[in-house]
Write a protein that holds these residues in place. Structure first.
Motif: not given
Length: 671
Positions: A418-440
């Motif tokens: 997913a992030t490779q495509y976002l990089d290609q399209w120059e879309v700002p992003y962040a990632t989280a490996e769990s629901g708890k981290k996403a909430l934080d």
């Protein structure tokens, strides 16, 4: 005509024959008075019951031969109905024999016309259906077992689908990414074959699921513009490699009058043609496989396009032409052994064509080959110019640069793709490996869109979404589920969790980009201070502004409830909306009492039961805040580290929310 006098031995020969026929008829016969007393019975019935005539005639009543439930039914329903209409047909009773065993009977009863009204007479004909009852019971058992087996199969396929699609998403994604990198000619060919093969593998996985979805009516036709020529060209590239490997010629011809751009469902068309061409190549050892596309009819801007797939393969025996469309079926055992396959392809094709109001036709000569053909109506679509297309793509990339995306997935491979495509399209992003981290992360940073995996350990996507929606954010993000499950299978769960959209794994870059673009201009702007209260009904202005210090971090700071869903269900008819509201008001009075009892006893199970039984009521009036508060109360009781003060504050918030909703519903019910 009244019952014959069985006890009189002096009868004419004709009457004697009639009496013997009556006495030994294949069905039982009982005649009875108004009070149910038996006054005549044939030998067949006596044999079934195990009684003598003397034990029953004028000694027992007809209802006394039934079980207690049958006796009650006879008195309250059966006999009154006979009196009302003069007869009753085929009513089921359990009849008790002398040895207390049971036989199952269907009874037809009628009132016997009589000139003398001194005694009202009735006659019942009894059929022993014990064998039929046993057979029907076995059929019912078999039906339930088949339904259970079918459910187990569907669950198994769903699980297998998820397990296969997760690594397949990585393979397909790497294929797309590799194809976009600088490569030499050989490497490009390898990347193209990897990409096409992974797409074909995905098609095979989908075949395993599509049949059950179609039969469950979970598959519908889409209407979207597509380029027929490009679809067929890609198909030719995909299958020509396989054809060349077998020394077969693959030809695809399109008539000049066939429109290049059509509106319809290209995915279903691709699926049908993929099955047909794949089969044709599989069953052809030498010669040619040909796809011919022509216009069969034209009406204004709609075209009936005819597709015909011919081969010079093994052919099909005439007696097997119908069988090949049955599930898991091949033309013969030898064919199955030599060529393999699930036997699902043609079944799926036929069912997909039924969705198009069409049907597959087949002509075949054993040893010479087969032709499969069908026709589908399509509407001609506008032809986009290359310049406009390029401008649109540039504009889309500019739009995406303004988005901020959070990718939440426990699988690092999925995050990488997913992030490779976002990089290609120059879309700002962040990632989280769990629901708890996403909430934080959401508490610290404002995201426009969250791509959320549904299958995660500890906290799955549904729970994560619910907690995200409960956060007191100024701007709520769009949440897109990222899952191997089909959207139709989990639609209700998605809506209940507050998830806006669904992106299936594995996805193609275009699907991902289209999803981002669709939501780029429809970002949710939901906050406690600017919620539109019309046509929704919310708390009073004072209640809206009131924010208690005990407010849980995981409870939504929005309106207390709405009746939009009721208005939609009632087509905005006030009388029906009022009925829905009053019914919900009654339910909430019970919920409030259960809540107060659970608070008094500090019973987490009581809260769980309340949450469970109130789910649908909360859903219909969108009482999400109250639902979250109840869960917070339960969690506080189950948390050994939580202090009693926290629970009391949460309970007070729940109580206030109950009061607000009940007041609001009462106001609507009275207007």
């Amino acid at each position: 005509m009244s019952e014959p006098d069985i006890g009189n031995d002096q009868h004419s020969p004709e009457l004697t024959i009639a009496l013997e026929l009556y006495d030994n008829a294949p069905c039982g016969s009982i005649s009875f008075f108004k009070d149910g007393t038996i006054y005549a019975i044939n030998q067949t019935m006596l044999t079934w019951l195990g009684y003598t005539r003397e034990e029953l005639v004028e000694q027992r009543t007809l209802p006394s031969l039934f079980r207690i439930g049958g006796q009650i039914f006879f008195e309250t329903h059966f006999f009154p109905l006979i009196k009302m209409q003069g007869f009753v047909n085929e009513v089921y009773f359990d009849v008790v024999r002398k040895d207390n065993s049971i036989f199952h009977a269907l009874i037809n009863a009628r009132e016997i016309p009589s000139k003398s009204r001194q005694k009202e007479l009735f006659q019942a004909t009894i059929l022993d259906i014990s064998d039929r009852w046993k057979y029907e019971k076995e059929l019912l058992h078999a039906k339930r077992k088949a339904e259970a087996d079918s459910k187990a199969k569907a669950e198994f396929l769903s699980t297998i689908s998820h397990e296969i699609r997760t690594p397949l998403n990585t393979i397909l994604g790497i294929g797309h990414l590799l194809h976009e990198t600088p490569l030499n000619e050989n490497q490009k060919e390898y990347a193209r074959l990897l990409l096409h093969s992974s797409e074909n593998l995905l098609s095979l996985v989908n075949n395993l699921l599509d049949l059950s979805k179609i039969e469950a009516q979970k598959v519908t036709l889409e209407q979207m513009p597509f380029h027929l020529g490009e679809l067929l060209e890609l198909m030719h590239e995909t299958f020509s490699v396989r054809a060349r490997a077998k020394g077969i010629q693959l030809d695809i011809s399109i008539a000049k009058n066939v429109p290049k751009h059509l509106t319809g469902d290209p995915v279903k068309l691709n699926q049908i043609l993929t099955n047909l061409i794949g089969n044709a190549i599989k069953f052809t050892k030498t010669g040619t496989v040909q796809l011919a596309v022509t216009v069969e009819q034209k009406k204004a801007e709609t075209y009936q396009i005819h597709f015909s797939v011919s081969d010079t393969g093994i052919g099909i025996p005439p007696e097997k032409l119908e069988a090949i469309f049955q599930e898991f079926s091949q033309a013969s055992y030898d064919v199955s052994v030599e060529f393999g396959g699930t036997g699902l392809g043609l079944t799926i094709c036929q069912k997909l064509l039924e969705l198009h109001q069409s049907k597959m036709e087949v002509k075949s000569t054993l040893g010479k080959g087969s032709t499969f053909s069908f026709s589908i109506w399509y509407t001609a679509a506008d032809t986009p110019s290359p310049t406009k297309k390029a401008k649109k793509e540039r504009r889309n990339l500019l739009i995406l640069k303004d988005m901020d995306v959070l990718v939440v997935d426990d699988n690092p491979d999925n995050i990488f793709i997913a992030t490779q495509y976002l990089d290609q399209w120059e879309v700002p992003y962040a990632t989280a490996e769990s629901g708890k981290k996403a909430l934080d992360m959401v508490r610290k940073r404002s995201f426009d869109l969250i791509l959320l995996d549904l299958q995660m350990p500890k906290m799955d996507g549904y729970e994560t979404a619910r907690k995200l929606r409960s956060l007191p954010l100024k701007t709520q993000p769009v949440i897109v589920a990222f899952s191997a499950s089909a959207a139709g299978e989990v639609a209700d769960l998605l809506e209940a969790a507050g998830i806006d959209d669904h992106l299936s794994k594995p996805f193609k870059p275009k699907d991902f980009m289209d999803t981002l673009l669709e939501h780029s201009s429809h970002r949710k702007k939901i906050s406690a201070d600017n919620v539109n209260l019309k046509p929704s009904v919310a708390a009073s202005e004072g209640q809206k502004k009131k924010k208690t210090k005990a407010a849980s971090e995981d409870t939504p700071n929005t309106v207390s409830f709405k009746i939009d869903r009721y208005a939609k269900m009632a087509n905005n008819r006030p009388e029906y909306i009022k009925k829905f509201v009053l019914s919900t008001l009654d339910a909430f009075a019970t919920y409030k009492q259960d809540f107060q009892n659970s608070v008094k006893t500090k019973d987490p199970e009581g809260f769980s039961n309340l949450i469970h039984k109130s789910t649908m009521s909360f859903y219909y009036i969108e009482a999400d805040r109250l639902g979250s508060l109840l869960m917070a109360c339960r969690d506080a009781l189950q948390d050994d580290t939580a202090d009693d003060g926290t629970f009391k504050k949460l309970a007070a918030e729940c109580q206030a929310e109950f009061d607000t909703i009940i007041r609001g519903l009462t106001h609507i019910g009275e207007t």
